[in-house]
Design an enzyme around this catalytic site. Structure first.
Site, PDB file in Angstrom:
ATOM      1  N   LYS A  22       0.839  -1.214   0.000  1.00 28.37           N
ATOM      2  CA  LYS A  22       0.000   0.000   0.000  1.00 28.37           C
ATOM      3  C   LYS A  22       0.865   1.252   0.000  1.00 28.37           C
ATOM      4  O   LYS A  22       0.639   2.174  -0.778  1.00 28.37           O
ATOM      5  CB  LYS A  22      -0.903  -0.007   1.243  1.00 28.37           C
ATOM      6  CG  LYS A  22      -1.572   1.319   1.516  1.00 28.37           C
ATOM      7  CD  LYS A  22      -2.412   1.317   2.770  1.00 28.37           C
ATOM      8  CE  LYS A  22      -1.684   1.723   4.028  1.00 28.37           C
ATOM      9  NZ  LYS A  22      -1.361   3.152   4.160  1.00 28.37           N
ATOM     10  N   ASN A  23       1.880   1.276   0.877  1.00 21.12           N
ATOM     11  CA  ASN A  23       2.659   2.505   1.045  1.00 21.12           C
ATOM     12  C   ASN A  23       3.609   2.779  -0.115  1.00 21.12           C
ATOM     13  O   ASN A  23       4.249   3.826  -0.154  1.00 21.12           O
ATOM     14  CB  ASN A  23       3.438   2.468   2.366  1.00 21.12           C
ATOM     15  CG  ASN A  23       2.524   2.703   3.556  1.00 21.12           C
ATOM     16  OD1 ASN A  23       1.346   3.003   3.382  1.00 21.12           O
ATOM     17  ND2 ASN A  23       3.066   2.560   4.757  1.00 21.12           N
ATOM     18  N   ARG A  92      -4.739  10.454   4.720  1.00 23.05           N
ATOM     19  CA  ARG A  92      -3.836  11.601   4.766  1.00 23.05           C
ATOM     20  C   ARG A  92      -2.728  11.530   3.707  1.00 23.05           C
ATOM     21  O   ARG A  92      -2.160  12.549   3.327  1.00 23.05           O
ATOM     22  CB  ARG A  92      -3.280  11.821   6.164  1.00 23.05           C
ATOM     23  CG  ARG A  92      -2.375  10.745   6.674  1.00 23.05           C
ATOM     24  CD  ARG A  92      -1.997  10.983   8.111  1.00 23.05           C
ATOM     25  NE  ARG A  92      -1.633  12.361   8.415  1.00 23.05           N
ATOM     26  CZ  ARG A  92      -0.503  12.946   8.078  1.00 23.05           C
ATOM     27  NH1 ARG A  92       0.397  12.285   7.377  1.00 23.05           N
ATOM     28  NH2 ARG A  92      -0.252  14.188   8.413  1.00 23.05           N
ATOM     29  N   CYS A 116      -4.941  12.375  13.378  1.00 24.34           N
ATOM     30  CA  CYS A 116      -5.499  11.057  13.118  1.00 24.34           C
ATOM     31  C   CYS A 116      -5.347  10.238  14.385  1.00 24.34           C
ATOM     32  O   CYS A 116      -4.768  10.704  15.363  1.00 24.34           O
ATOM     33  CB  CYS A 116      -4.796  10.393  11.941  1.00 24.34           C
ATOM     34  SG  CYS A 116      -3.091  10.042  12.284  1.00 24.34           S
ATOM     35  N   ARG A 121       0.550  14.235  13.472  1.00 25.49           N
ATOM     36  CA  ARG A 121       1.054  14.037  12.110  1.00 25.49           C
ATOM     37  C   ARG A 121       0.966  15.287  11.229  1.00 25.49           C
ATOM     38  O   ARG A 121       0.178  15.339  10.280  1.00 25.49           O
ATOM     39  CB  ARG A 121       0.333  12.857  11.440  1.00 25.49           C
ATOM     40  CG  ARG A 121       0.592  11.553  12.148  1.00 25.49           C
ATOM     41  CD  ARG A 121      -0.084  10.404  11.468  1.00 25.49           C
ATOM     42  NE  ARG A 121       0.675   9.863  10.374  1.00 25.49           N
ATOM     43  CZ  ARG A 121       0.317   8.786   9.687  1.00 25.49           C
ATOM     44  NH1 ARG A 121      -0.786   8.157   9.992  1.00 25.49           N
ATOM     45  NH2 ARG A 121       1.052   8.334   8.699  1.00 25.49           N
ATOM     46  N   ASP A 312       4.703   0.383  12.004  1.00 29.00           N
ATOM     47  CA  ASP A 312       3.489  -0.222  11.451  1.00 29.00           C
ATOM     48  C   ASP A 312       3.318  -1.695  11.854  1.00 29.00           C
ATOM     49  O   ASP A 312       2.317  -2.320  11.510  1.00 29.00           O
ATOM     50  CB  ASP A 312       3.478  -0.100   9.915  1.00 29.00           C
ATOM     51  CG  ASP A 312       3.110   1.309   9.466  1.00 29.00           C
ATOM     52  OD1 ASP A 312       2.763   2.132  10.322  1.00 29.00           O
ATOM     53  OD2 ASP A 312       3.172   1.579   8.246  1.00 29.00           O
ATOM     54  N   ILE A 334       8.057   6.703  16.993  1.00 29.78           N
ATOM     55  CA  ILE A 334       7.689   7.446  15.773  1.00 29.78           C
ATOM     56  C   ILE A 334       6.421   8.280  15.973  1.00 29.78           C
ATOM     57  O   ILE A 334       6.379   9.454  15.613  1.00 29.78           O
ATOM     58  CB  ILE A 334       7.495   6.483  14.569  1.00 29.78           C
ATOM     59  CG1 ILE A 334       8.693   5.538  14.421  1.00 29.78           C
ATOM     60  CG2 ILE A 334       7.254   7.270  13.271  1.00 29.78           C
ATOM     61  CD1 ILE A 334       9.989   6.134  13.970  1.00 29.78           C
ATOM     62  N   ARG A 406      -8.540  -0.577   4.568  1.00 31.31           N
ATOM     63  CA  ARG A 406      -7.652   0.441   3.992  1.00 31.31           C
ATOM     64  C   ARG A 406      -6.318  -0.170   3.586  1.00 31.31           C
ATOM     65  O   ARG A 406      -5.661   0.331   2.674  1.00 31.31           O
ATOM     66  CB  ARG A 406      -7.364   1.545   5.032  1.00 31.31           C
ATOM     67  CG  ARG A 406      -8.516   2.499   5.268  1.00 31.31           C
ATOM     68  CD  ARG A 406      -8.058   3.661   6.116  1.00 31.31           C
ATOM     69  NE  ARG A 406      -6.741   4.084   5.679  1.00 31.31           N
ATOM     70  CZ  ARG A 406      -5.768   4.517   6.475  1.00 31.31           C
ATOM     71  NH1 ARG A 406      -5.974   4.596   7.767  1.00 31.31           N
ATOM     72  NH2 ARG A 406      -4.607   4.879   5.990  1.00 31.31           N
TER      73      ARG A 406
HETATM   74  C1  UD1 Z   1       4.468   6.771   6.505  1.00 29.85           C
HETATM   75  C2  UD1 Z   1       3.586   5.578   6.260  1.00 29.85           C
HETATM   76  C3  UD1 Z   1       2.999   5.071   7.570  1.00 29.85           C
HETATM   77  C4  UD1 Z   1       4.123   4.796   8.576  1.00 29.85           C
HETATM   78  C5  UD1 Z   1       5.052   5.993   8.702  1.00 29.85           C
HETATM   79  C6  UD1 Z   1       6.273   5.715   9.559  1.00 29.85           C
HETATM   80  C7  UD1 Z   1       2.752   6.022   4.035  1.00 29.85           C
HETATM   81  C8  UD1 Z   1       1.597   6.356   3.174  1.00 29.85           C
HETATM   82  N1  UD1 Z   1       2.525   5.972   5.348  1.00 29.85           N
HETATM   83  O1  UD1 Z   1       3.650   7.794   7.058  1.00 29.85           O
HETATM   84  O2  UD1 Z   1       2.280   3.877   7.305  1.00 29.85           O
HETATM   85  O3  UD1 Z   1       3.563   4.538   9.836  1.00 29.85           O
HETATM   86  O4  UD1 Z   1       5.519   6.418   7.409  1.00 29.85           O
HETATM   87  O5  UD1 Z   1       6.976   4.641   9.029  1.00 29.85           O
HETATM   88  O6  UD1 Z   1       3.826   5.752   3.553  1.00 29.85           O
HETATM   89  N2  UD1 Z   1       6.531  14.430  10.885  1.00 29.85           N
HETATM   90  C9  UD1 Z   1       6.491  15.765  11.199  1.00 29.85           C
HETATM   91  N3  UD1 Z   1       6.260  16.652  10.197  1.00 29.85           N
HETATM   92  C10 UD1 Z   1       6.050  16.263   8.912  1.00 29.85           C
HETATM   93  C11 UD1 Z   1       6.103  14.900   8.592  1.00 29.85           C
HETATM   94  C12 UD1 Z   1       6.349  14.000   9.609  1.00 29.85           C
HETATM   95  O7  UD1 Z   1       6.664  16.141  12.351  1.00 29.85           O
HETATM   96  O8  UD1 Z   1       5.835  17.125   8.043  1.00 29.85           O
HETATM   97  C13 UD1 Z   1       6.798  13.429  11.938  1.00 29.85           C
HETATM   98  C14 UD1 Z   1       5.595  12.524  12.205  1.00 29.85           C
HETATM   99  O9  UD1 Z   1       4.662  13.112  13.078  1.00 29.85           O
HETATM  100  C15 UD1 Z   1       6.279  11.297  12.782  1.00 29.85           C
HETATM  101  C16 UD1 Z   1       7.590  11.238  11.987  1.00 29.85           C
HETATM  102  O10 UD1 Z   1       7.787  12.544  11.467  1.00 29.85           O
HETATM  103  O11 UD1 Z   1       6.564  11.497  14.133  1.00 29.85           O
HETATM  104  C17 UD1 Z   1       7.653  10.241  10.893  1.00 29.85           C
HETATM  105  O12 UD1 Z   1       6.442  10.264  10.170  1.00 29.85           O
HETATM  106  P1  UD1 Z   1       6.398  10.041   8.595  1.00 29.85           P
HETATM  107  O13 UD1 Z   1       7.535   9.203   8.163  1.00 29.85           O
HETATM  108  O14 UD1 Z   1       6.235  11.366   7.943  1.00 29.85           O
HETATM  109  O15 UD1 Z   1       5.070   9.244   8.417  1.00 29.85           O
HETATM  110  P2  UD1 Z   1       4.190   9.292   7.126  1.00 29.85           P
HETATM  111  O16 UD1 Z   1       5.049   9.560   5.944  1.00 29.85           O
HETATM  112  O17 UD1 Z   1       2.998  10.153   7.349  1.00 29.85           O
END
Ligand code: UD1
Length: 427
Positions: A22-23, A92, A116, A121, A312, A334, A406
């Site tokens: 999915k990701n 998202r 969420c 996030r 995850d 995370i 999902r």
């Molecule tokens: C992706 C995955 C999700 C997985 C996560 C961590 C997808 C579609 N989803 O989510 O399944 O759980 O990686 O492996 O690929 N952060 C910020 N600001 C930002 C972006 C991130 O503070 O602009 C923080 C987040 O709150 C979190 C950390 O960075 O604490 C890592 O999150 P991130 O890798 O961005 O997760 P996603 O990409 O949303």
């Protein structure tokens, strides 16, 4: 709305084929917006989230068709550059259209994802990354409006924390920027690597795949490509964990064991026998004459960016540890609120205490894990409830299973095939 009914306490024997990730499918589908033409994507899982992404592409003018797991997307004519609230609130990862839209049209309007179930996030890293490429963004009426100021230009970006979707989003804009972009502290997840493969097949020039420093030499033109989505390591991992929870011998096929190294090591440490052969991985946990799986050792985990233990799979691993013979400490680094499953696991008898970002799981004997009605709160929490339900004796009913849909393709059917008593029934 349907619910899942599980009659637990049956060991699992057989083989489960893993679907596409999915990701990886989500960013690769979004990348089709970058250049006009027809793209062919293989191994695309048919999930609620991939359907949402296809709906989003369609709203923007793309035309697509699915034949089995192959999806053809034609993005020759774009009629819009907006991701509406109704879709973003359900997924998202819709924010992933920002990068390719900026790369192709120089402008994008995307509803800001709210909080969420697993935490706040934010998307500040995405926006800071775009800013370094010459993009201005503003917030109006709940929407992020982003626009290339004069020209998309290469820049230097260093993320505070390696963010998966921020790395992907910035990459998709940087491939079209004038000059060179350097992304430091980039995410190294295999899904980012899959996106890099697709962008390179489209004509992009990127150095540093699988490392935390990516260098992108922008190009003027990109073209459509044909690519396969990598296997879903989280789906594969969830089934391997299920084999430990219920006992038995379960093989997952069409997977990439190298992407599961951190999990395989922990399952071995817990006492399971793990074998890897090519694109197959087998988990073995013996059961006694009454079908009761042997006790597992308590193992601690700390979630980390790839190649560390994936967040995850944290909830699913916690479900497994509920039946260990000791105390396991599960440290989530995370997401700040990723213990929603704890209260539900307790309803099955699990002994879990939360201490800040850690959960302390005191294993109980399998006989004391007893089925109960529970509620799914997010995607991976739902998978953990399924795993606990398979391990527990008696009936577990899981409501709000749209979360599961999902991210897991035909989960009930795949588990039934290996001996689980699991069915989808109307709530
Ligand atoms: C992706 C995955 C999700 C997985 C996560 C961590 C997808 C579609 N989803 O989510 O399944 O759980 O990686 O492996 O690929 N952060 C910020 N600001 C930002 C972006 C991130 O503070 O602009 C923080 C987040 O709150 C979190 C950390 O960075 O604490 C890592 O999150 P991130 O890798 O961005 O997760 P996603 O990409 O949303």
């Amino acid at each position: 709305m349907d619910k899942l009914r599980i009659n637990g306490g049956r060991p699992l024997y057989g083989s489960i084929p893993v679907s596409g990730a999915k990701n990886a499918a989500l960013p690769l589908l979004a990348a089709t917006l970058l250049a006009p033409g027809t793209y062919i994507l293989h191994n695309v899982p048919n999930l609620r989230d991939t359907r949402t992404m296809l709906k989003l592409l369609q709203i923007m003018g793309a035309v697509w068709e699915r034949d089995g797991s192959t999806v053809k997307v034609n993005t020759t004519t774009l009629t819009g550059a907006e991701a509406p609230y109704d879709l973003v609130k359900t997924m998202r990862a819709s924010v992933l259209v920002l990068g390719p839209l900026l790369g192709r049209t120089g402008t994008a309007r995307v509803s800001l994802p709210g909080g969420c179930a697993i935490g706040a996030r934010p998307i500040d890293y995405h926006l800071l990354g775009f800013q370094a490429l010459g993009v201005v963004s503003a917030m109006t009426g709940g929407y992020v409006e982003a626009r290339v100021q004069s020209e998309l230009t290469g820049g230097m970006i260093c993320f505070d924390i390696p963010s998966v979707t921020a790395t992907e989003n910035v990459l998709m804009a940087a491939v079209k920027a004038k000059g060179t972009t350097v992304i430091q502290n980039a995410a190294k997840e295999p899904e980012v690597g899959n996106l890099i493969d697709m962008l390179e097949a489209m004509g992009a020039r990127i150095e540093g795949k699988d490392s935390d420093c990516l260098t992108v030499h922008g190009v003027q033109e990109l073209h459509p490509a044909e690519i396969s989505i990598i296997p879903d390591r989280i789906e594969a991992g969830s089934y391997l964990i299920a084999a430990g929870a219920a006992g038995g011998s379960l093989e997952v096929t069409n997977c990439e064991p190298a992407h599961l190294a951190a999990l395989i090591e922990k399952l071995r440490a817990a006492g399971m026998e793990m074998t890897v052969q090519g694109n197959r991985c087998t988990a073995f946990c013996p059961v006694d004459s009454q079908g009761i799986p042997c006790p597992l050792r308590a193992v601690n985990i700390t979630t980390m960016p790839y190649p560390g233990f994936p967040t995850d799979l944290q909830a699913q691993f916690m479900a497994l540890m509920t039946r260990s013979s000791g105390v396991s400490i599960i440290h989530e680094t995370i997401f700040e609120n990723r213990f929603m499953h704890v209260a539900e696991l307790r309803r099955l008898g699990a002994e879990i205490a939360i201490d800040g970002g850690s959960a302390v799981v005191t294993g109980i004997s399998r006989e004391r894990l007893i089925g109960a009605p529970v509620m799914a709160t997010d995607l991976r929490a739902s998978a953990s409830l399924v795993i606990a339900g398979l391990a527990a004796s008696g009936t577990t009913e899981i409501s709000r299973i749209y979360h599961l849909e999902r991210g897991y393709e035909n989960m009930a059917e795949k588990l039934r095939h290996v001996g689980a008593a699991i069915e989808q029934v109307p709530d």
